[in-house]
Structure formats: structure tokens, C-alpha cells
Design a protein around this motif. Sequence first.
Motif, PDB file in Angstrom:
ATOM      1  N   TYR A  60       0.824  -1.206   0.000  1.00 43.43           N
ATOM      2  CA  TYR A  60       0.000   0.000   0.000  1.00 43.43           C
ATOM      3  C   TYR A  60       0.861   1.259   0.000  1.00 43.43           C
ATOM      4  N   ALA A  61       0.290   2.327  -0.551  1.00 46.49           N
ATOM      5  CA  ALA A  61       0.908   3.647  -0.476  1.00 46.49           C
ATOM      6  C   ALA A  61      -0.097   4.609   0.149  1.00 46.49           C
ATOM      7  N   PHE A  62       0.362   5.380   1.114  1.00 46.42           N
ATOM      8  CA  PHE A  62      -0.463   6.410   1.745  1.00 46.42           C
ATOM      9  C   PHE A  62      -0.158   7.745   1.080  1.00 46.42           C
ATOM     10  N   ALA A  63      -1.190   8.441   0.666  1.00 44.36           N
ATOM     11  CA  ALA A  63      -1.050   9.743   0.025  1.00 44.36           C
ATOM     12  C   ALA A  63      -1.455  10.811   1.036  1.00 44.36           C
ATOM     13  N   VAL A  64      -0.463  11.480   1.614  1.00 43.24           N
ATOM     14  CA  VAL A  64      -0.688  12.463   2.660  1.00 43.24           C
ATOM     15  C   VAL A  64      -0.822  13.842   2.027  1.00 43.24           C
ATOM     16  N   GLN A  65      -1.994  14.421   2.109  1.00 39.30           N
ATOM     17  CA  GLN A  65      -2.311  15.708   1.480  1.00 39.30           C
ATOM     18  C   GLN A  65      -2.402  16.771   2.570  1.00 39.30           C
ATOM     19  N   THR A  66      -1.284  17.419   2.829  1.00 42.17           N
ATOM     20  CA  THR A  66      -1.192  18.327   3.969  1.00 42.17           C
ATOM     21  C   THR A  66      -2.163  19.493   3.857  1.00 42.17           C
ATOM     22  N   GLU A  67      -2.176  20.172   2.730  1.00 45.62           N
ATOM     23  CA  GLU A  67      -3.034  21.343   2.579  1.00 45.62           C
ATOM     24  C   GLU A  67      -4.512  20.958   2.524  1.00 45.62           C
ATOM     25  N   ALA A  68      -4.826  19.809   1.954  1.00 39.87           N
ATOM     26  CA  ALA A  68      -6.216  19.378   1.828  1.00 39.87           C
ATOM     27  C   ALA A  68      -6.743  18.717   3.090  1.00 39.87           C
ATOM     28  N   VAL A 122      -5.452   6.056   0.688  1.00 34.25           N
ATOM     29  CA  VAL A 122      -4.631   4.855   0.606  1.00 34.25           C
ATOM     30  C   VAL A 122      -4.812   4.228  -0.766  1.00 34.25           C
ATOM     31  N   ILE A 123      -3.703   3.929  -1.415  1.00 38.98           N
ATOM     32  CA  ILE A 123      -3.709   3.296  -2.731  1.00 38.98           C
ATOM     33  C   ILE A 123      -3.172   1.878  -2.597  1.00 38.98           C
ATOM     34  N   ASP A 124      -3.964   0.915  -3.036  1.00 39.21           N
ATOM     35  CA  ASP A 124      -3.501  -0.470  -3.118  1.00 39.21           C
ATOM     36  C   ASP A 124      -2.686  -0.599  -4.396  1.00 39.21           C
ATOM     37  N   ASP A 137      -5.098  -4.546 -10.851  1.00 43.69           N
ATOM     38  CA  ASP A 137      -4.981  -3.119 -11.112  1.00 43.69           C
ATOM     39  C   ASP A 137      -4.846  -2.351  -9.791  1.00 43.69           C
ATOM     40  N   PRO A 138      -4.049  -1.279  -9.780  1.00 40.42           N
ATOM     41  CA  PRO A 138      -4.014  -0.428  -8.582  1.00 40.42           C
ATOM     42  C   PRO A 138      -5.407   0.098  -8.280  1.00 40.42           C
ATOM     43  N   ALA A 139      -5.683   0.345  -7.002  1.00 37.98           N
ATOM     44  CA  ALA A 139      -7.026   0.784  -6.608  1.00 37.98           C
ATOM     45  C   ALA A 139      -6.924   1.800  -5.486  1.00 37.98           C
ATOM     46  N   LEU A 140      -7.802   2.801  -5.530  1.00 37.69           N
ATOM     47  CA  LEU A 140      -7.941   3.779  -4.452  1.00 37.69           C
ATOM     48  C   LEU A 140      -8.944   3.216  -3.451  1.00 37.69           C
TER      49      LEU A 140
END
Length: 896
Positions: free
Chosen positions: A140-148, A153-155, A173-176
Motif C-alpha cells: 500500500y501507499a499512503f497519500a498524505v495531502q497536507t493542505e487538503a 490509501v492506494i492499493d 490493477d491499482p485501486a484507491l
Amino acid sequence: MKTLLFLPRRLWSGLAFTLALLFTAGCAVVPVPVVVTDQGILIPLPGAVAVEETHDHDHEDHDHEDHDHEDHDHEEEAHDHDQDHDHDMTEGSVLKDRRLLVADSQSGLVQVFDPNTGDEIAHFDLAGAARVYTTEDERYAFAVQTEAGAVNVIDGGVWIENHGDHMHPYTQDPALLDLTMTGPTPIHFVDHDGLTAIFFDGDGTTQVIDRATLAGEGEILSFDSGKPHHGVGFAVAGKVIVSAPDPGDSALPIGVDVYSMDGELLQSFHECPGLHGETALGALIAFGCSDGVLIVDTSSEEFTSQKIANPADAENRRVGTLIAHKELPFFIGNFAADGLAWIDPAAGTLTPLILPLAQAGFKFDAHGEHLVVLTVDGQIHTLDPMTGEISNSAALVTPIDPEAPRGSPRPVLAVDNGVAFVSDHTTGEVHVVDLATLTVHLTFAADGIPLSMTTVGIPAEEEDHDHDHEAEAHDHADHEHAVTLDLPVWGGAAEAAGHLVVADPVDGGITVYALADGAVVAEIADVSMDGHAGFVALPDGRVLLADNVAQEFVLLNLGGEAPTISGRASLPGNAIHFAVDETHSFAVVSTAPDFESGEGETTLTHVDLSTLAVTSALIESGEPGVLVGDGVILHRDGGPIGRLESFAVDGFSAESAPINFIDIGAYGHGEAFVNGHAYVATDDGIDVIHVEGTDLGYEALIPWNVSDREGGRAYYMRAAPNGGYLWSYLRIVDESAVDPWENWQDWQNDLYVVDLAATEATRLELGPGLIYRMALTDKLALLVRLHPDGDVAHFIDADPTSETFLTEIAAVTLPPTGDAPEAGIAPWDAAGQRIPALSADSRWAFVTSGGDGAVIVIDIEAQAVVGMIEAPTHLDGGGYLLIVEPGAPLLDRVGR
């Protein structure tokens, strides 16, 4: 006055105050003198450009626009270190299981690329610009959106599951994911022990989730530090470490507090002013401080701490970013912008290594062989992390403009298995760089200018194994034949009927021995039997197997005067599992693409055993299992959402689709078909499905936890010849232990037997170590347990009419193999695995001595090793055995 600061002796390894380095990729090695100053060792870098560093982070101003938070990515900790890796990018296999995520600096776009081609696989539009970080399992990859104020989490869609007897890869396929974490100003990401902690600067809270939460089956825990600040949370050892805010005006913490999972404050360590930067090395958690490094030892119930101070002449330098690699005995941190620091927890030292210009990022490669440093002049450098010696340097991307406004885009560095990814902040191009040579292997353009990059996929230590047959895929050609065994050659037993079939899936070939005299009756060189799909021996003397080198289904006929290959059928992919119908007229093989080449298809393939005609129907599956019942073919989808599907045998064609399906547990692997019922081993236990034609009905779940024993699961099942029982074994791994999958000597093993009439199971403790495969007759079960203290063959009474049924009647110690697995090292690379077999009359047992090219013979009546059979090949990984006695009844019609 100039002071000489030494790296610890084991880091320098004899380096005599000079470092060899390369001017650019392809140039000759040029020795360069080292300048020693009061601040530490000064390393001249080749072609240095006088670029003023603009990335000094003003901690007190709490300006995050130009702060590089990628130093909090812990992907470096999730790989095994092996100094013998030799990666050649031209082979095209180093990144075959990997995907690269690139996040745009000006929008919420996150793109997923194939790093081998630069092709976009998927993209996601998030609420704001993100920094992306990979979890320790690298799925997994965590997408940390500081301003938002959001975290998604992306599989990544590529992962590997341990199926007990092998490691199985999955690709989708990758998935959100549906999960979104929200709060003011999320900044720091830490993933450890299967738990992810996100710190939210805006309210000073830490949110913690586990893997079950990603699947929607858990909850988000929250821990409040009491005050907004620029902090961090760290879940470790069943507790949560949270930064303690400064009671004054500083935005940086003064140390950390330790909380229980229910929020109780347990301990405090407040001796770390200006805390920033963190990483883990085993049980040690390091935090950068303005005056040194705080190390918290989490190995005991009550944590302890150690403070390593900055050198006295450090002036304003400090550690604010930390990395570690699990196979290296130290931490590495930055030391202000233009330096690095080696932090040795054993010696209690912090040793600076000063650069003449600023670094723009530094990371370990997957195996810890390279410390990769990007400098502000656009050059990339590789250093030996054990010595600090610069191995190579190359100009790569546009230098950073010293006049650029704060917060302007900068080059981004990500490092993977033998390669580095470096983005150019002026063009948006991403360069894939071979770390062995620092040559650019591939360049492709992302949409926009990257803010952050990370990789996901199967971890590097698993890429070094054959994912279909982890115990079989290693080259041990230097092993001598039977070098460790001082045993007589077995001359057979006159009363023993049938043949012993010895296969070598690594070197190839099948050898057939007569049990009556131990003589070789056939050597078949042009077959490479696949150990995962296994054998089925039909009563007429035919033996069915798969050859995944040739992608063929093979019929070996032992019913005639001489063993011969009587037929071959081409398969549309690699055989995974196969099963035979009750009349022995056809087999159904589940196939999947070859993992190395990607060639082939996921199918159910019907093979007519008379004509060898092949009919294949495409299916969607994780690891595809297969069973055959009365007029029905059953496909078991071994993915995270389990399913059993039915296909009609009549009219089976390329267009066939499931007629019915039923949900089962996750990651099914191991099945049997007995008396109109399908039995499938899953994460939850054994699912029992009533099968009538193509109709499926769920009947029961037989749990793993029985007989006052808990934990583990089975992946390998065999139906007893009497039809009344299922036999398997459970591997119990303490995943909370340090390096649990390497320390195989601590794995626990239980025999697991199901009474089908009562739908009840019994467990019998066998002891620690590694069990791989088993042998079963109507009287005995044989399981071989490997352990550093000695390998043991366990004989269990399998006769339900016996007074000692389900008890151990003998335990025979085996002679050691020449290349036995070593404690603390994942066992699959060792040649010395073992595979057992039992004669049909339960009088003789046979166990391979992997790597030694021998099969050990045990006289069960005497409970002793009495000799060996010499094989023509090494039998690395244990090889494979089968006893064939024509006329013996067949109940278990699934390949084993």
C-alpha cells in the motif's frame, strides 16, 4: 585547530583517510584527499557546483513548504540485506514485481507507472497535492495531502502471500481504497509492526490504523498530544509513541510520550528538544533532536531510552532526518543540509561526515548495499554505507536554482531494488538509474512536476525467490554429490512392491527405482516436474504431473514393462493445481501466467487423458485451485475475497463460465473433494461446501483453533485413503517477533486432522522448526520437521481402528544435510530441504537429503535409518518423491 573524527572501526573497515570516487559515470577511479575540519570529515564531491542551499528548514517558523517529508518513509526497513546481489538492468527482471507512484506538486494527481517501461498503469485525482509513502509490506501507499487535510490509501495491486508451502504472488490493477483519514494538516507518516500512524500538526493528534482497517474491518484510533505542533506518532510493540509538544512557543516537540492502545499515558522521555526525524532499527526507535539523537528501546515491556549527544564542535548542525536498514547496525541521519551522520547505538556515538555542498535527499537501496545521495548540483552519488566511501557519481538532473523562491519544486529521489528514480524539477522527467553503474536505464515524463515518489510491490527479498516454488528455484550447482552422508546404498526389500519416483524440479529429470531391489529402472531427462502442482498416481500405473519449463501436462506410464512418457499435452500457462475425475478419464489443470516472463493465461484447462485433447476456459482468480466432482469442475479463487465456482463438465468449452458460486474465506489454498463435499483451507479454517451437480451449499466452518491450541493455518491438505479424514499441518508464526519469517527455527507446528463424519478437528503439537509436505497411507502419516538442533521424521498412527490413532509412534533423527537452513535466515534458499514418501504397506519411509543428491531410507519397524538411495542430481530444495504401486486405490484425486 583541526580535529579528526573517526567513524566507528566497523564502519570504516580499514579506510585509510582517503576515499575513491568517480567524477561521472564511466570515468576512472580517482583518489581524492579527505579534508578534516572541526565539524567532521569533509568529502570533496566531483564536479561540485557552488550552489547555496535554500532548503534549510526553519523549525521555529514552522514553514513546511520546503520541508522534505520523504525522510519519514520506512521502505528501507522492509528488505533483506545481501552483499552478493548483482543487479543487471539489462536483464529486465529487477523491477518485474514493482510499481512506481508519482505525485504531482501542483495538483492531487497521483500516477502509477510500470518502472520497466515508463507506461502509466493507473492514475488517481485526489483532493490536494500529496506526498506518497509505502507501508512495510510494500503493498500500500499512503497519500498524505497536507493542505487538503486528507490521507488516502492506494492499493498498489502487487503483493505476495505466504501459503505455507510456497509464496504466491498476486497482481491486479491499482485501486484507491474507500478509507480516507481526515484532520488538520497531516504531515508525518510512520508504518511499523503492521500499524500506520499519521500525525496531524493542526490539532496535535495521531491517528493509527492497522491492515484490517484498510479492508473496512477495523477502526481508526486517535491519540491526542494536547497541543498542535509539528510532531510524529509511532505505533510499536503494542503501544503508541507520540511526540510531546513544547510548553513554550516552539513548533517542535521536546520529546515523546508512550501510550497504551486504550490511551493511557505510560511513560515519558522529554530529553529531545526540537525533535524532528525518526526511524526504527529492530526494537530501537531513533528521534533527531537539536542536541543529538534520542533512542528509545522498545524490546522490554517498560521502554528505556539512550541519548547520543552531538559532537562538542557541532555548532548549529543537527540531525533532522533519519533512515535505517534492518541489516545494518546503525542509523544514518542528515547533519544540517551539507552533512550526514552515522549514529551507532551500540557505541553511543554520532559521527559527522561533512559534504562541500548540500544534499537534496538520501536513501538506502533495497538491500542496504548502497547509500544513495542526491546533491543540489543535480548529481547522484552512491556510498558504501559500511565505510562512507563514495563508489560512484554522475551528473543527472538540472541543478537547484539558489535564487528560486522557498517552496519551489526540487528533484525527488526514490530508491528500489538496484535502481534509483530521480525526477527533474524543471521538466517533470523521471530517470531510472542503475545503481551499479549510475547509468540511466530509462527516462519518461510524468504529468506535471513530481512532488513525491515511492514504489510498491513484492519486497526485494521475495523477488530473489521463485514465487511459484520458493523451495525449489535456487542454483546450488557447487554442491558435491552426497558429501555429508555416510550411509550404505539401500539394496531394496524383496517384499516391497512398486516403484519410487524421484524428481528434481531444479535440475530437471525423473529417476524411477524398483523398491524390490533399489535398482534404477528408468532415467527420464527431458521432464522438469513442477513441485507445486505435484503428482497423481492412477491405479493403472500412470502418473500425472506438470512440466512448467515446457508448459506441458505429462503422463508417465509405470504400468508397462519399462517406465515411459506416454503422452504430453500443451498448457496455456504454468500449471498451479490439477485434479482428476472419479473415472480417471480426464484431468483439469488450473494455469496462470509464468511469473518471470508474464506469458500464459489464467485458465481451467480440461485434458482428455485418452486423446490428450485440451480445452481451456479463461477465469479470473487469485491463486486458482481446482477440484473435480460428479459432473462438475470447481474453481477455487485464492484471492483476498474467496470464492468457489462451479462449471459443468458436459459441454465444457473455451466459452464456459461459472454456473454457480459461493463465498468462502480469504486466501484459499489446500482443498479436497470427498463424498460430495468440497473442503477448502482458508484464513478462517476449513470451509465445508456441499456439492450436488453444479449446485453449491455452505455447510460448516471447521476452525483452526481446536484442542486448546491456537494460531496458525494450513495450506496443504490430504484426504486419507479410507475416506473418513483430512490430514494437514499448521504452521504457527509469531508475527510480533523480530524478523518472524527469517527465524524459522521458532515457528511452531501442529498436526491437524479432521474427522469428516463428525466435522471436528484434532491438533497434535509437533515442535518448532519447518515442516514442508507430508506423506500419508491408510496406516501412517509422515511429517519431517527441520530444525537447527536436528531434523526429525515424525510417524503418526493414521489407522482409525488402532488404539494409538492420532498419536506419535516413532520419531527418527535424520542425518544432517550438507546445506541445511540456518537459524535466523529465511530457509528457502538452502538446498537442504526434505520431501517424504511412504511405501504402500507402511513398512518403509523415504526422505530426501536436499543438495546431497540422496534419499534416506528408514526401516519403520526398526525405527532407524538403514541406508540411502543415490540420485543422479543434487535434489536442491528437496526434490520430490512418489511411491507408485499399480492397483492401489485412489481417493485423493488432487495433485500433491
